[in-house]
Design a protein around this motif. Structure first.
Motif: not given
Length: 210
Positions: A176, A178-180, A193, A195
């Motif tokens: 991905d 990325s995540t939160e 957010t 990265f």
């Protein structure tokens, strides 16, 4: 060498990464430091730290400003006088800055090391990593989580903020990129957010405010 990597995150946000291979004398050429930063540099006993410090000033130049354009608050958080947001990091031979005119930003670079297995319980629940295939994957994921929380800590810059208790990073897969994440502190919730990218045994993580 020139800048190792430049990532244009958006029209308003850019990440700059430097690999410090140059001699200190070369890095010192053309760099004009404020009196405060001259004193900081003089006090550094490690040549590696001095070279990292100077390379960051070259990154400043790449981003269009100089040492005199940066100031720090009582917690050591950097700010730009023109109102843009900035974050700074270094780890061994890599340094980085991220600059944004639109949102708060934080960046962290970490070397992927076994040591993180010993300290993981201090910043994240270990049960979440039992499904990973091997130790290398666990180290990589823990390094990303640590980098995310370090980046968020740099943005928030509040004493008492706990990596384990107050910062939550949502689960992710490596592909991905990325995540939160959320910070829950003193009755308030802020969301970000995250990265991440990996290179040459290092992990770079950067956080963007929403």
């Amino acid at each position: 060498m020139p800048i190792y990597k430049t990532i244009t995150v958006s029209k308003t946000t850019v990440l700059y990464i430097w690999q410090v291979t140059e001699a200190e004398a070369w890095l010192n050429t053309g760099v004009i430091l404020t009196k405060h930063c001259q004193e900081r540099l003089f006090a550094m006993k490690s040549a590696l730290h001095r070279r990292a410090f100077l390379s960051i000033r070259h990154l400043f130049h790449a981003a269009g400003f100089e040492d005199k354009d940066v100031y720090y608050n009582d917690h050591g958080k950097p700010f730009l006088y023109d109102g843009r947001h900035i974050s700074i990091t270094h780890s061994n031979e890599f340094t980085a800055i991220i600059v944004s005119s639109a949102q708060e930003v934080g960046v962290d670079i970490e070397k992927q090391r076994d040591k993180i297995l010993r300290i993981a319980h201090k910043f994240t629940p270990l049960a979440a990593y039992r499904t990973l295939a091997n130790t290398e994957a666990i180290i990589r994921k823990l390094t990303i989580v640590w980098g995310a929380k370090e980046s968020l800590y740099k943005i928030y810059a509040q004493p008492g903020l706990s990596f384990l208790k107050h910062i939550d990073v949502q689960d992710f897969v490596f592909e991905d990129g990325s995540t939160e994440a959320d910070i829950h502190y003193q009755g308030q919730k802020t969301s970000y957010t995250i990265f991440f990218l990996e290179f040459e045994g290092f992990t770079c993580v950067y956080a963007l405010g929403k």
